[in-house]
Motif scaffolding. Structure first.
Motif, PDB file in Angstrom:
ATOM      1  N   GLU A   1       6.057  -4.784  -4.441  1.00  0.00           N
ATOM      2  CA  GLU A   1       6.059  -3.556  -3.661  1.00  0.00           C
ATOM      3  C   GLU A   1       5.455  -3.780  -2.276  1.00  0.00           C
TER       4      GLU A   1
ATOM      5  N   ARG B   1      10.079  -1.376   4.343  1.00  0.00           N
ATOM      6  CA  ARG B   1      10.707  -0.055   4.383  1.00  0.00           C
ATOM      7  C   ARG B   1      11.740  -0.039   5.494  1.00  0.00           C
TER       8      ARG B   1
ATOM      9  N   GLN C   1      12.806   2.075  -3.942  1.00  0.00           N
ATOM     10  CA  GLN C   1      13.101   0.660  -3.687  1.00  0.00           C
ATOM     11  C   GLN C   1      14.452   0.296  -4.303  1.00  0.00           C
TER      12      GLN C   1
ATOM     13  N   GLU D   1      13.175  -0.847   0.953  1.00  0.00           N
ATOM     14  CA  GLU D   1      12.588   0.406   0.502  1.00  0.00           C
ATOM     15  C   GLU D   1      13.101   1.535   1.405  1.00  0.00           C
TER      16      GLU D   1
ATOM     17  N   GLN E   1      12.737   2.831  -8.692  1.00  0.00           N
ATOM     18  CA  GLN E   1      13.311   1.544  -8.314  1.00  0.00           C
ATOM     19  C   GLN E   1      14.749   1.486  -8.829  1.00  0.00           C
TER      20      GLN E   1
END
Length: 861
Positions: free
Chosen positions: A105, A110, A296, A306, A368
């Motif tokens: 993560e 992003r 994600q 993301e 996700q």
């Protein structure tokens, strides 16, 4: 303390160094600069990289007083010295540890954040931009008016606080709030009306500045002074971009407390839509709220990143944001992992992408989306591996036979291919168990029988192997000199030869190893392991996979064939059988396979072992070397039990001037033994020297002296000479006529009629042999022994290498004439107890003196 320092540093120092002069919020004080310098170096670097600032420019001095040049309008923003890492992340499995998930993560970027990355984007506010027709003029804008005609002049006028410009000779004109095109028309009409014969061109000079407040989750919040053409996206650039927790989907523009526009950065990035990227006005507030939902997308999509989603966006929308599937994606199945499950554990759901209801599922923060790749396994394919020209996968169709893939030895197979041995690995069941089909590549190509061309099935693997050469060599007697060097090299480097043999076997073993492992792993009580082994006089002994109807001939072919040393009259087969009572025993059978066709009649079963014995009398390369005074010197192949006299007869016998009494016979095994004894003696010397250092023994030698001796001993190369009596052997004496072994060498010199005297004699030399001369006579020819000679240790080395100690009396040698022969050498060794005459007389004088003193002392008693 650190929090307040960071706020002041962000709002003052970075704005001062990184933004244009027109965007300054405040100037950092010397105290703020000192506070930043007091931070640890790592923290300074982290802050500098986050905001794209050159650390040396900051620590070297702040503000104009420190000599730092501020950015001027039209200049690029300072760039970060180190670019941020690219955001690429492999597929994350559904089941993984919390630590792995956290790592994943953190590294997955992003989407959209790179837009404001100072290390990748160059943005500079400029006053040179083209003025839009609908641009509304305001206080502070400059107009450039060029008049031509009867009068030619140019004036630059700024709109004053009353919203007017004052034209020379014409007076004030109110234009604030008008669109640029409207103001241009008004000015031109006024000039044309009041100045006859004069026309004008109107352009915008400098733009007015507007004050905009950047609030919320921007990297550098605060009040900014910008030009009047600045849009929302440009204002975000000047404020350092959006922070890690800021929203890219809902950037709000508030004017007089009222929301006038909501700007979605994704519209700009994904669709190129700038309709909401409005121009700002003085007093506007650009507010960036925190994000609400981040999802994600991993795996086989074109842009795994993301993404920020709004409340009404679905799984279908997110996959579209990620660019859609790649060509290797398993599109029919997508896994949705939902973390926000309240008190329940995170869940994973398989989504069928063809189901519109499932794809319309709304997403939550932390979800996700996993898109897995399709399997690399191919269907309707056969594979060729090993010693083929074109390894790889080939399409299968009904009726495909092996000859359709290989039909020419030169074109399709490697030059070193084994044309007798090949394997087809075929899947038997859904568990992927395999069965073995053995074939002959040459039979497939020649197609002498249709049954020799196996039909292929989907997913068959066809293995071709290297040809295994027979390691035996056959030097011909017509060219023995050419083969001599090869044989000598073979004998001197047996370990190297063994390594070469292993390299020849590597290709076959490499291909068979996974096959054998698979056969062993799939075997159980219902399926016996399809492996048999063979050893002995075959080219490659070892374990081999066997087919359902394997025979001994198949196993021999798998092992590369028989060696020519194979003894086929007695081939042993060991078989593991289970008795009626459940006991497992080994049974042994011997077969006479002198008729090679019998091999195809002997069935081979699981775990059978075949031992092909070697011919006990087989020695095709055993040879001896004859040199010197023989009629036909050279290298001769020998048979077991052949004697010295027999090979001399084969060589044509001795020449007339041959001296058989001086024959030199060497044997490799003896030379090797001499080398071993020398090495053992060197080790013994080291051990004795080390032991003497640990005891109270007196040591007269140094470590260097011992090391030099042992080094010479270890480098010693034995000659391997064996003393023989060749004349007796030629006369038929069985005890002298020794059997020859591989590598023996015999050198017969010419007749010698001399006797040599060496050692501690006054004149060393070689003398003509004189019948009747004894030992004293030859010593006299050498001018007699020296003072250092040990006359009691004289010995004779005979021409054949044997040593004779002559008989001596207390005063002189016995006659000994019968002990000397032509070719002998007399050795007079040095006396190790010898002393020089001066030293001897000095010792005698000392003894006599001490004796006299002792006698005188006794006389006084």
């Amino acid at each position: 303390m650190q929090f307040s320092l960071r706020l002041s540093f962000i709002s003052a120092v970075f704005v001062t160094v990184g933004l244009s002069a027109s965007a300054l919020a405040q100037t950092p004080t010397p105290a703020m600069i000192e506070q930043f310098k007091s931070l640890p170096r790592a923290q300074q670097e982290a802050l500098a990289q986050q905001y794209g600032i050159d650390l040396s420019a900051v620590t070297g001095g702040m503000g104009r007083t420190a000599g730092v040049q501020l950015a001027e309008p039209g200049q690029a923003l300072p760039q970060a010295t180190q670019p941020l890492p690219q955001a690429t992340q492999p597929l994350t499995p559904v089941l993984q540890s919390d630590e792995t998930k956290e790592q994943d993560e953190k590294t997955l970027s992003r989407f959209g954040m790179d837009l404001f990355d100072a290390a990748k984007v160059t943005f500079a506010p400029t006053d040179d931009a083209q003025i839009p027709a609908d641009y509304r003029l305001g206080i502070g804008d400059e107009l450039v008016i060029q008049m031509f005609g009867k009068e030619n002049s140019e004036v630059t006028l700024q709109i004053n606080r009353e919203g007017e410009i004052s034209l020379p000779k014409l007076g004030p004109i109110s234009i604030s709030g008008l669109a640029f095109v409207e103001a241009t028309r008004l000015i031109k009409e006024r000039i044309q009306e009041q100045l006859l014969g004069v026309d004008a061109v109107v352009a915008v000079g400098g733009l007015r500045s507007i004050n905009v407040f950047m609030a919320g989750e921007v990297n550098v919040p605060g009040a900014y002074s910008m030009n009047a053409l600045t849009t929302v996206s440009q204002a975000l650039f000047q404020a350092g971009g959006i922070s890690d927790i800021g929203s890219l989907r809902e950037v709000q523009v508030k004017r007089n407390g009222v929301l006038v526009e909501s700007f979605d950065v994704y519209d700009l990035l994904m669709r190129g839509d700038t309709s909401a990227d409005i121009r700002l006005q003085s007093g506007d507030v650009v507010f960036v709220p925190t994000y609400q939902h981040l999802v994600q997308v991993h795996g086989e999509v074109k842009r795994p990143m993301e993404y920020e989603v709004t409340g009404d966006e679905t799984l279908q929308d997110v996959l579209k944001m990620a660019g859609g599937f790649t060509s290797t994606a398993l599109e029919s199945k997508v896994v949705l992992v939902q973390k926000n499950q309240g008190d329940r554990l995170p869940s994973a759901t398989n989504i069928d992408t063809s189901n519109s209801v499932a794809m319309s599922k709304s997403l939550q923060d932390g979800d996700q989306v996993l898109v897995y790749p399709v399997s690399e396994a191919l269907d309707n394919v056969v594979s060729l591996e090993g010693a083929v020209v074109r390894e790889g996968d080939y399409g299968w169709q009904a009726g495909l036979r092996l000859s359709d893939l290989i039909s020419d030895v030169r074109r399709d197979l490697s030059p070193n291919v084994d044309l007798q041995y090949g394997l087809i690995l075929r899947e038997m069941n859904p568990e992927l168990d395999i069965q073995i089909i053995q074939f002959s590549p040459i039979d497939v190509i020649t197609q002498l029988e249709p049954n020799n061309d196996p039909a292929l099935k989907p997913r068959d693997r066809v293995l071709f192997f290297d040809y295994v050469q027979n390691n035996a060599q056959y030097p011909s007697e017509e060219n023995v000199d050419q083969k001599e060097a090869d044989l000598a090299a073979e004998y001197e480097s047996r370990e190297s030869k063994s390594k070469e043999v292993k390299e020849e076997r590597f290709e076959r073993e490499d291909l068979l190893e996974p096959v054998l492992k698979k056969l062993k792993s799939q075997a159980d009580e219902n399926m016996l392991v399809k492996i048999a082994s063979i050893s002995g006089a075959v080219k490659l002994s070892g374990e081999y996979p066997i087919s359902q109807d394997a025979t001994l001939q198949d196993l021999v072919i798998a092992a590369g064939g028989l060696k020519d040393s194979a003894f086929l009259r007695s081939v042993e087969l060991r078989r593991i059988v289970e008795k009626a009572n459940g006991d497992t025993v080994a049974e042994y059978q011997n077969f006479d396979l002198s008729n090679s066709s019998e091999m195809s009649k002997i069935a081979i079963q699981s775990r059978d072992h075949v031992n092909v014995r070697m011919n006990p009398d087989w020695n095709p390369t055993d040879s001896v070397e004859l040199s010197g005074q023989v009629r036909f010197p050279g290298t001769y192949l020998i048979q077991p039990g052949e004697t010295l006299s027999q090979v001399i007869v084969r060589a044509g016998g001795l020449k007339r001037d041959a001296f058989p009494q001086g024959a030199v016979f060497t044997r490799q095994e003896i030379a090797k033994l001499e080398n071993e004894r020398a090495a053992e003696f060197a080790e013994s010397l080291r051990r004795d020297f080390a032991s003497s250092l640990l005891t109270e023994e007196s040591v007269n030698s140094t470590y260097q002296e011992v090391a030099l001796i042992t080094q010479k001993l270890e480098m010693f190369e034995g000659q391997g000479r064996l003393l023989i009596d060749l004349p007796s052997a030629l006369n038929g004496d069985p005890s002298s006529n020794i059997e020859l072994t591989d590598g023996d060498k015999l050198h017969i010199p010419k007749v010698s009629n001399t006797v040599t005297v060496v050692g501690e004699v006054r004149r060393q030399g070689t003398h003509t042999y004189q019948s009747g001369f004894d030992l004293d006579d030859y010593l006299a020819l050498g001018a007699g022994p020296t003072a250092r000679a040990d006359e009691g240790a004289v010995y004779i080395v005979k021409a054949n290498g044997s040593v004779v100690i002559p008989e001596t009396s207390l005063t002189q040698f016995s006659s000994g004439a019968e002990q000397l022969s032509p070719g002998d050498t007399i050795i007079v060794p040095v006396d190790t107890q010898h002393k020089e005459s001066i030293t001897l007389w000095r010792d005698i004088t000392q003894i006599v003196y001490q004796s006299t003193v002792a006698i005188a002392a006794v006389a006084r008693l």
